[in-house]
Design a protein around this motif. Structure first.
Motif: not given
Length: 384
Positions: A352-361, A59-77
């Motif tokens: 740093h903790v949040l960045d670890i999750y971001r990079r691993e996701i 499926d080969g995604p060159a880039t990934r979008d980690l954002s989600v919408e939750l209760f009408g607000q967009r979260l970056a991860l």
């Protein structure tokens, strides 16, 4: 503050190890421990290992979008900081430090009812989205006071925790003689020789640590008085009538935290609740309870897409987050990992903790062949 610790902190497990090194044992165990034999704590983490990925690399995604919408607000991860009591015990101004790190990462922060800073002080930072955790108390007017303060301070969501009406038997704390503020025995003081950075940073804070949200005008503010009163506040008779009552008080998203049964999940939808957090309180309440991840699929099925289902418990890798999303979770909450981050590096540690999750996701999604969170599905997993 030096950030040399970053050279040793490549995972959440590394952050836990560094936090254990930095904190006095009673303080570390207050965060790390759980109820009785800690069976549920272990199950929460182990449950993720029961699922294996089925990647689709072509499926080969060159880039990934980690954002989600939750209760009408967009979260970056798809990771947010859940409510943890007394975060200010792990670093100076711990709650507001963690909230700033969450906002900088583009995600949400939920303030604990038992925070060291007040509802209003957290709101003054301007961070958003910000959620507020509440309990139902014997004195319903006291619960209503919390709700009204959250509304006046423009919180974005209210989180009613339903699994803490009787306090769990946290034996590590009992063995350590843990108190708030902490007191230390002679052996503790000897062990503290290796914890001087924490002690020096917190020396002016420890005498002031209290349950700030529980101080009412004209009442004693000392911790002994508050602790004595709090012990009798919780109402084991919490019921769906109270959920209906809160629904009438609060016009923004109302979320139930501590749901493990699909029967209660369906009832929550009928009650007009806006979201569910599948959680067993990190194993700190009923030992022997089902793991959060094992409870998730049946609850997702019961809700049938009508409201978001979030997951809290045992999330220690970005891959764990991805597995939860594949099973239908809309987002994951973290508790202990952000406390480890505070202990190691304050606001920078949480970042740093949040960045670890971001990079691993991001890495996991790339290797799975998923370009967006919406691409993740049950077919990406197999249970072993």
């Amino acid at each position: 503050m030096s950030e040399r610790w970053k050279k040793q902190a490549f995972s959440i497990a590394d952050m836990r190890r560094l936090a254990k090194r930095a904190l006095p044992r009673p303080v570390f165990d207050f965060a790390d421990g759980a109820a009785e034999d800690e069976v549920t704590l272990a199950r929460n983490e182990a449950a993720f290992g029961d699922w294996s990925f089925v990647p689709r690399p072509l499926d080969g995604p060159a880039t990934r979008d980690l954002s989600v919408e939750l209760f009408g607000q967009r979260l970056a991860l798809p990771v947010m900081i859940g409510p943890t009591g007394l975060s200010g015990l792990f670093a100076v101004d711990g709650e507001r430090a963690a909230a700033r790190a969450a906002a900088a990462a583009g995600t949400a922060f939920c303030l604990s009812h038992a925070s060291v800073c007040t509802i209003e002080q957290l709101a003054e930072t301007g961070i958003a989205p910000r959620w507020m955790q509440i309990f139902v108390y014997r004195e319903r007017a006291f619960t209503q006071w919390f709700v009204e303060r959250a509304a006046a301070s423009d919180y974005d969501a209210l989180v009613l925790t339903v699994d803490n009406q009787l306090l769990g038997n946290r034996e590590r704390d009992l063995r350590n003689g843990f108190t708030i503020p902490p007191t230390f025995s002679l052996p503790d003081m000897v062990a503290m020789l290796g914890k001087l950075p924490w002690l020096l940073a917190m020396r002016r804070e420890l005498p002031k640590i209290t349950f700030a949200n529980y101080i009412r005008p004209g009442e004693a503010a000392d911790l002994a008085s508050l602790s004595k009163r709090m012990a009798g506040l919780l109402d084991p008779g919490l019921s769906w009538r109270d959920v209906d009552w809160l629904r009438g008080l609060w016009t923004k998203p109302l979320i139930l935290k501590g749901i493990l049964s699909p029967i209660e999940a369906r009832r929550a939808v009928e009650a007009g609740v806006d979201g569910i957090i599948v959680s067993n309180h990190g194993g700190r309440q009923l030992d022997g309870a089902i793991s959060a991840l094992d409870a998730l699929p049946a609850i997702v099925e019961a809700v049938d897409g009508r409201i978001p289902v979030l997951l809290d418990g045992g999330v220690r890798r970005g891959g764990d987050v991805v597995k939860a999303l594949c099973l239908g979770a809309a987002c994951c909450l973290i508790g202990r990992p952000q406390l480890f981050g505070l202990a190691v590096g304050g606001e920078a540690g949480v970042a740093h903790v949040l960045d670890i999750y971001r990079r691993e996701i991001d890495r996991t999604m790339g290797l799975l062949g998923a370009a967006r969170i919406a691409d993740l599905e049950r077919g990406h997993l197999v249970k072993q």
